[in-house]
Each structure stands twice: as structure tokens, then as C-alpha cells.
Design a protein around this motif. Sequence first.
Motif, PDB file in Angstrom:
ATOM      1  N   TYR A 159       0.829  -1.223   0.000  1.00 30.32           N
ATOM      2  CA  TYR A 159       0.000   0.000   0.000  1.00 30.32           C
ATOM      3  C   TYR A 159       0.855   1.260   0.000  1.00 30.32           C
ATOM      4  CZ  TYR A 159      -3.039   3.664   1.823  1.00 30.32           C
ATOM      5  OH  TYR A 159      -3.725   4.842   2.011  1.00 30.32           O
ATOM      6  N   VAL A 160       1.849   1.347   0.894  1.00 36.10           N
ATOM      7  CA  VAL A 160       2.658   2.577   0.980  1.00 36.10           C
ATOM      8  C   VAL A 160       3.539   2.738  -0.265  1.00 36.10           C
ATOM      9  CG1 VAL A 160       2.638   2.602   3.489  1.00 36.10           C
ATOM     10  CG2 VAL A 160       4.480   1.401   2.296  1.00 36.10           C
ATOM     11  N   SER A 205       2.674   1.808  -3.367  1.00 38.19           N
ATOM     12  CA  SER A 205       1.828   2.244  -4.479  1.00 38.19           C
ATOM     13  C   SER A 205       1.300   3.662  -4.282  1.00 38.19           C
ATOM     14  CB  SER A 205       0.651   1.277  -4.647  1.00 38.19           C
ATOM     15  OG  SER A 205      -0.156   1.277  -3.474  1.00 38.19           O
ATOM     16  N   ARG A 206       1.100   4.111  -3.015  1.00 38.13           N
ATOM     17  CA  ARG A 206       0.491   5.436  -2.759  1.00 38.13           C
ATOM     18  C   ARG A 206       1.535   6.527  -2.530  1.00 38.13           C
ATOM     19  NH1 ARG A 206      -4.671   7.111  -1.448  1.00 38.13           N
ATOM     20  NH2 ARG A 206      -4.802   9.091  -0.296  1.00 38.13           N
ATOM     21  N   TYR A 207       2.638   6.168  -1.788  1.00 40.39           N
ATOM     22  CA  TYR A 207       3.628   7.191  -1.410  1.00 40.39           C
ATOM     23  C   TYR A 207       5.024   6.907  -1.986  1.00 40.39           C
ATOM     24  CZ  TYR A 207      -0.022   8.294   1.939  1.00 40.39           C
ATOM     25  OH  TYR A 207      -1.225   8.625   2.533  1.00 40.39           O
ATOM     26  N   ALA A 234       5.622   7.529   3.036  1.00 38.06           N
ATOM     27  CA  ALA A 234       4.411   7.468   3.866  1.00 38.06           C
ATOM     28  C   ALA A 234       4.653   8.051   5.245  1.00 38.06           C
ATOM     29  CB  ALA A 234       3.931   6.022   3.966  1.00 38.06           C
ATOM     30  N   TYR A 293      -2.239   8.452   7.110  1.00 36.45           N
ATOM     31  CA  TYR A 293      -1.626   8.173   5.793  1.00 36.45           C
ATOM     32  C   TYR A 293      -2.614   7.397   4.934  1.00 36.45           C
ATOM     33  CZ  TYR A 293      -0.771   3.241   7.021  1.00 36.45           C
ATOM     34  OH  TYR A 293      -0.934   1.917   7.345  1.00 36.45           O
TER      35      TYR A 293
END
Length: 212
Positions: free
Chosen positions: A191-192, A194-196, A202, A212
Motif C-alpha cells: 500500500y505505501v 503504491s500510494r507514497y 508514507a 496516511y
Amino acid sequence: MHRKNVFYSWLKFYLTFLLGVILTTGVFLSLDEGETAPPPPLPGPTVTKTVTPTPSAPPTTKAPTPSKPPATSEPPASKTPQPTPTALKKTAAARPAAPKATTRPPTKASRSTPRATTSSPRNYARSVLSAGQFSCLNALAIRESGWNVYATNPSSGAYGIPQALPGSKMASAGADWRTNGVTQVKWMISYVNSRYGSPCGAWSFWQSHHWY
């Protein structure tokens, strides 16, 4: 006249040859006599050998050998009586028979509530991340849940180590997302990233917004 000259020439030659032979023979004879008669040896001083008598070895005396003590006669061992086959049968019949082992039916495994796996999610994160990225993910997990697999936000319903909202999102990493901390960390890292972009990205966002 010519014949006389030839005769005198041959006679002269013959006498000269005969004289040479006689002289040569005398020289060889003198040489042979000199070689066969060597001069007598000069007398030298006489050497007398003195023989020193060797001392005779003293006579050796043999030590008396100790006499062996007379052998003592031991009493014959007493023979124990052997039991007869009939006596063995009687004693076997007199013994009570051993009880037969009873087999118990296998017990069914009792169902228990699911428990979290023993593998450490923190160690898993350390094994798949670099030292710097793990430091950021560790700080993020401590702020969100304290690495508690069963952490639940009473107001929002966020669940697990990453405080996923809703918690069922973590099913994409594994069906045991409710009890397995490693499954939760796998979803958190995905998740972190792909997003940050990374766990440190993150963590930088969390420090500014506290979420976050």
C-alpha cells in the motif's frame, strides 16, 4: 782382380755383422744379470711384542630361586539343582495371566479459536526492506497500532497493524489477514509503495497529517 775385390767386400761385411751381434748379446746378458740379482736388504732393529695379560672375570653366583608355596586345594563348587521341565510348566501355570492392553478410540481434535501466527511481522519487514525503509515503516506501525495484529479503531473500524480501512482490504494479501501479522505487513508495504512511493514517503506524509 774384380772377383778379389768382391770377395774382400763380402768378408768385411760379414765380420762387421758378426762383431755387432757379439756386442749386442753381451749387453743384453749384463742387463739380465743386473735385474736378477737385487742387493741384499739392510738389517733393521728387531721389534719385540709385549703381551699384557687380561684380567679374568670374577665367577658369577646365581641367586637362589624362591621355592613355590604348595598349592592349596579348593573345595569343589556346589552344583545348584536345575529345575525340571515339569516344574517349569507348573510355575508358569501358577502365574496369573497379564491383563490385555485395551485400545482407546482416537479422540477428535477440539476446535479452537484462530490464533495469530508465531512468526514476527517486524522480523519479516526487516528481512524484505532496507535498513532505512524499515526504520520508517517501524515508526509508522508504532504510531498506528504498536505492531498489534488485533488493533481496532472503535470510531472508524480500522483494523490491524496498518489500520486498514476497512480491514477487509488486506484480504488481497491473504485470507488469514485477521490473525496473521505477516499478511498484514505484506499488504501495508504494498500500500505505501503504491500510494507514497516508499515507507519513508508514507512516514513523511504521516508526520505532517498524522494519518496516511
